[in-house]
Write a protein that holds these residues in place. Structure first.
Motif, mmCIF file in Angstrom:
data_model
loop_
_atom_site.group_PDB
_atom_site.id
_atom_site.type_symbol
_atom_site.label_atom_id
_atom_site.label_comp_id
_atom_site.label_asym_id
_atom_site.label_seq_id
_atom_site.Cartn_x
_atom_site.Cartn_y
_atom_site.Cartn_z
ATOM 1 N N MET A 1 0.859 -1.173 0.000
ATOM 2 C CA MET A 1 0.000 0.000 0.000
ATOM 3 C C MET A 1 0.904 1.234 0.000
ATOM 4 O O MET A 1 1.851 1.308 0.751
ATOM 5 N N GLY A 2 0.581 2.202 -0.829
ATOM 6 C CA GLY A 2 1.381 3.412 -0.900
ATOM 7 C C GLY A 2 1.256 4.261 0.351
ATOM 8 O O GLY A 2 0.295 4.130 1.123
ATOM 9 N N ARG A 3 2.250 5.112 0.539
ATOM 10 C CA ARG A 3 2.255 5.965 1.743
ATOM 11 C C ARG A 3 1.048 6.901 1.793
ATOM 12 O O ARG A 3 0.458 7.097 2.846
ATOM 13 N N ALA A 4 0.694 7.458 0.634
ATOM 14 C CA ALA A 4 -0.441 8.391 0.605
ATOM 15 C C ALA A 4 -1.735 7.671 0.947
ATOM 16 O O ALA A 4 -2.580 8.192 1.688
ATOM 17 N N LEU A 5 -1.879 6.476 0.430
ATOM 18 C CA LEU A 5 -3.092 5.704 0.705
ATOM 19 C C LEU A 5 -3.151 5.280 2.174
ATOM 20 O O LEU A 5 -4.215 5.325 2.803
ATOM 21 N N ALA A 6 -1.999 4.901 2.729
ATOM 22 C CA ALA A 6 -1.941 4.527 4.146
ATOM 23 C C ALA A 6 -2.262 5.736 5.023
ATOM 24 O O ALA A 6 -2.988 5.625 6.017
ATOM 25 N N TRP A 7 -1.727 6.899 4.647
ATOM 26 C CA TRP A 7 -2.003 8.140 5.391
ATOM 27 C C TRP A 7 -3.498 8.453 5.355
ATOM 28 O O TRP A 7 -4.095 8.797 6.376
ATOM 29 N N LEU A 8 -4.106 8.312 4.175
ATOM 30 C CA LEU A 8 -5.539 8.581 4.033
ATOM 31 C C LEU A 8 -6.357 7.601 4.867
ATOM 32 O O LEU A 8 -7.293 7.998 5.563
ATOM 33 N N ARG A 9 -5.997 6.311 4.817
ATOM 34 C CA ARG A 9 -6.699 5.298 5.613
ATOM 35 C C ARG A 9 -6.592 5.615 7.100
ATOM 36 O O ARG A 9 -7.578 5.547 7.835
ATOM 37 N N ASP A 10 -5.392 5.979 7.551
ATOM 38 C CA ASP A 10 -5.204 6.307 8.964
ATOM 39 C C ASP A 10 -5.957 7.572 9.353
ATOM 40 O O ASP A 10 -6.468 7.670 10.470
ATOM 41 N N THR A 11 -6.037 8.533 8.454
ATOM 42 C CA THR A 11 -6.773 9.766 8.747
ATOM 43 C C THR A 11 -8.268 9.489 8.873
ATOM 44 O O THR A 11 -8.910 9.925 9.831
ATOM 45 N N ILE A 12 -8.812 8.741 7.934
ATOM 46 C CA ILE A 12 -10.240 8.404 7.993
ATOM 47 C C ILE A 12 -10.528 7.562 9.233
ATOM 48 O O ILE A 12 -11.499 7.820 9.962
ATOM 49 N N GLY A 13 -9.693 6.582 9.500
ATOM 50 C CA GLY A 13 -9.860 5.765 10.695
ATOM 51 C C GLY A 13 -9.717 6.585 11.961
ATOM 52 O O GLY A 13 -10.431 6.381 12.943
ATOM 53 N N GLY A 14 -8.791 7.543 11.950
ATOM 54 C CA GLY A 14 -8.586 8.412 13.106
ATOM 55 C C GLY A 14 -9.778 9.309 13.376
ATOM 56 O O GLY A 14 -10.174 9.512 14.525
ATOM 57 N N VAL A 15 -10.350 9.848 12.319
ATOM 58 C CA VAL A 15 -11.553 10.686 12.487
ATOM 59 C C VAL A 15 -12.683 9.839 13.066
ATOM 60 O O VAL A 15 -13.432 10.292 13.937
ATOM 61 N N TYR A 16 -12.787 8.595 12.594
ATOM 62 C CA TYR A 16 -13.782 7.683 13.169
ATOM 63 C C TYR A 16 -13.520 7.479 14.663
ATOM 64 O O TYR A 16 -14.456 7.511 15.469
ATOM 65 N N GLU A 17 -12.252 7.256 15.031
ATOM 66 C CA GLU A 17 -11.919 7.041 16.442
ATOM 67 C C GLU A 17 -12.252 8.267 17.285
ATOM 68 O O GLU A 17 -12.729 8.146 18.412
ATOM 69 N N LEU A 18 -11.998 9.463 16.753
ATOM 70 C CA LEU A 18 -12.354 10.688 17.490
ATOM 71 C C LEU A 18 -13.863 10.807 17.660
ATOM 72 O O LEU A 18 -14.348 11.186 18.732
ATOM 73 N N ALA A 19 -14.600 10.490 16.590
ATOM 74 C CA ALA A 19 -16.065 10.539 16.669
ATOM 75 C C ALA A 19 -16.568 9.526 17.692
ATOM 76 O O ALA A 19 -17.476 9.817 18.483
ATOM 77 N N ARG A 20 -15.970 8.347 17.696
ATOM 78 C CA ARG A 20 -16.332 7.306 18.663
ATOM 79 C C ARG A 20 -16.073 7.779 20.093
ATOM 80 O O ARG A 20 -16.905 7.607 20.980
ATOM 81 N N LEU A 21 -14.910 8.398 20.297
ATOM 82 C CA LEU A 21 -14.564 8.900 21.622
ATOM 83 C C LEU A 21 -15.518 10.022 22.051
ATOM 84 O O LEU A 21 -15.938 10.086 23.206
ATOM 85 N N ALA A 22 -15.868 10.897 21.106
ATOM 86 C CA ALA A 22 -16.821 11.959 21.421
ATOM 87 C C ALA A 22 -18.168 11.355 21.820
ATOM 88 O O ALA A 22 -18.807 11.811 22.774
#
Length: 73
Positions: A1-22
């Motif tokens: 997986m390319g770095r940009a795609l991994a960064w995007l996946r982690d960003t989307i997953g991270g936003v989900y985690e923040l929403a979950r925590l909220a």
């Protein structure tokens, strides 16, 4: 997986985690958990701009997503 795609996946997953925590904390951003979280994340040196705060928050979100993903393996 390319770095940009991994960064995007982690960003989307991270936003989900923040929403979950909220959701878990019932959106009480001035409550004890969020006060503690801001202290441990930034100490006394809160970011000087909103842009820097968002940047740091997304860094934390990406890290959280990666850690939760690793713990599931």
């Amino acid at each position: 997986m390319g770095r940009a795609l991994a960064w995007l996946r982690d960003t989307i997953g991270g936003v989900y985690e923040l929403a979950r925590l909220a959701w878990i904390t019932r959106f009480r951003f001035r409550g004890p958990y969020w006060q503690w979280r801001m202290e441990t994340a930034f100490g006394r040196g809160m970011p000087s701009s909103r842009r820097e705060l968002i940047h740091r928050l997304l860094d934390y979100a990406r890290w959280t997503h990666r850690m939760r993903r690793m713990s599931r393996r």
